[in-house]
Design a protein around this motif. Sequence first.
Motif, PDB file in Angstrom:
ATOM      1  N   ASP A  96      -0.315   3.080   6.706  1.00  9.88           N
ATOM      2  CA  ASP A  96       1.032   2.535   6.750  1.00  9.88           C
ATOM      3  C   ASP A  96       1.529   2.352   8.183  1.00  9.88           C
ATOM      4  N   GLN A 143       9.360  -0.399   6.318  1.00 13.34           N
ATOM      5  CA  GLN A 143       7.987  -0.685   6.760  1.00 13.34           C
ATOM      6  C   GLN A 143       6.995   0.398   6.335  1.00 13.34           C
ATOM      7  N   VAL A 200       2.466  -3.410   5.114  1.00  8.88           N
ATOM      8  CA  VAL A 200       1.365  -3.993   5.871  1.00  8.88           C
ATOM      9  C   VAL A 200       0.610  -2.910   6.636  1.00  8.88           C
TER      10      VAL A 200
HETATM   11 MG    MG Z   1       3.193  -0.395   7.405  1.00  6.25          MG
END
Ligand code: MG
Length: 462
Positions: free
Chosen positions: A77, A165, A10
């Motif tokens: 990122d 992540q 995301v």
């Molecule tokens: Mg990210």
Amino acid sequence: ADSAEYIDVVDPGNGQLLTRVPSGTKEVVDQAVIAARAALDGPWGKLAPGARAKLLWRLADRIEEKAEVFAQLETLDVGKPLANSMGEVAAAVEAFRYMAGWSTKLSGETLQVGPPGAMHAFTQREPIGVVGQIVPWNFPLVMAAWKLAPALAAGCASVLKPAEQTPLTAILLAELALEAGLPPGVLNVVIGEGSIVGDALVRHRGIGKIAFTGSTGVGKSIARTAADDLKAVTLELGGKNSSIVLPDADFSKAVPGVLQAAFGNTGQICTAPSRILVHREIVDTFGSALADAASSLTLGHGLNRKADLGPVVSRRQLESIVSILEEGLNSGGQLLTGGAVPSGSGFYLEPTVVTGLGLGNPMARKEIFGPVVNLIPFDSVDEAIAMANDTSYGLTAQVWTQNISTVHLCAGKLESGTIWVNGKSQDIALPFGGYKESGIGLEKGREGIEAYTRLKTVVVTL
Ligand code: MG
Ligand code: NAP
């Protein structure tokens, strides 16, 4: 990984999905360890140190050529402004060049034992072998480089696990390693959850060492698990760092210095001072100067060239920071500036300076890992040192003063692995490690490459 499961990546600057990456499993870790072992038993293990150095220099050159691409990926990122991402790329390049230089300089000693002519004894350094390296999301590329460069320079092969992540720059790095000529299997990247891929690395009997950067809680559990086969561990963990500002500090350096140390990377730095200890004589003037400087920072998407500060990495991280802040404000803390979550998409929080809370408040004890600092007055240098040491962590401390005796008093008495006086540096040449619950072992510098070697003692009876 050839996987059924995917992880969403995301953009924290707008909350939108960027891409999806396959999620690794224990089986993928097994494959990576087999590949790493094959590289060690094959071409990689047969190279002279100078040949390894040459490949690492070549990798550094390839990263440098692709600096813009790395920086954009990192910004998308993690959320950090592009200029900061470019700085991160430069630090990664430097890490490979610096550690490449150590490849050819590892050595042992000859030792004088027994009567003359009776024995020849010496030590030699050998690569540990296959190592597992687990990194967090706040500086994905630099963290990977600080781990990979010394490991590969020492002759180890690595299985690297980026934070789920923020996997993007590690993937590009691995691609460039192949292009630069590193044999397949030397550098493996396995993406996936810590509790699955990370845990599989820590438990793997084919891995000789785990190098981990992340939270103290996970670090402790890794140390416990690694004890099963007594793997070597290096743990770079959390911090609750203080910046101590004395009345004779040069404000023109201390204000921007504290601002940068505390709010850089949106406060998501293990070394960030979230306790700003200021002498009572100057606490009001320093506090308002810091608050003014903080409120003048522009928040924005990392690709927006006007942004000084990006979002925090995720909604979960934002919620955790805000909950610590609210706890502080509900128990008597006052805002000097900031405190608001701007409306709109993305995970933003204004840079925030709070006063009025003592060391007992969770704001002064928990690692906040966001753009929030606590300003606390003190009356004497001894008191400031005691306050800075009043934590289970011991990563860094910063001191601002013109008085050389105060400098050395603080440097001697502060219980932290790194002390910064009138500034800050994270140069790759500087050994870095935590005291107390901030970690075990050292990264960077000569100690950082030696940490990927075992010292063998050889005694020849003549
Ligand atoms: Mg990210
Ligand atoms: P974290 O939860 O400890 O995660 C760090 C890494 O460990 C991630 O790759 C994570 O994977 C993995 N992991 C999680 N659980 C694991 C397990 N059971 N076994 C093996 N690996 C596991 O830390 P974070 O919250 O992401 O990062 C922030 C923390 O890192 C802060 O506490 C900060 O102080 C610390 N930090 C320290 C330094 C330093 O040099 N001392 C530098 C930067 C950050 P997934 O996230 O993919 O699940």
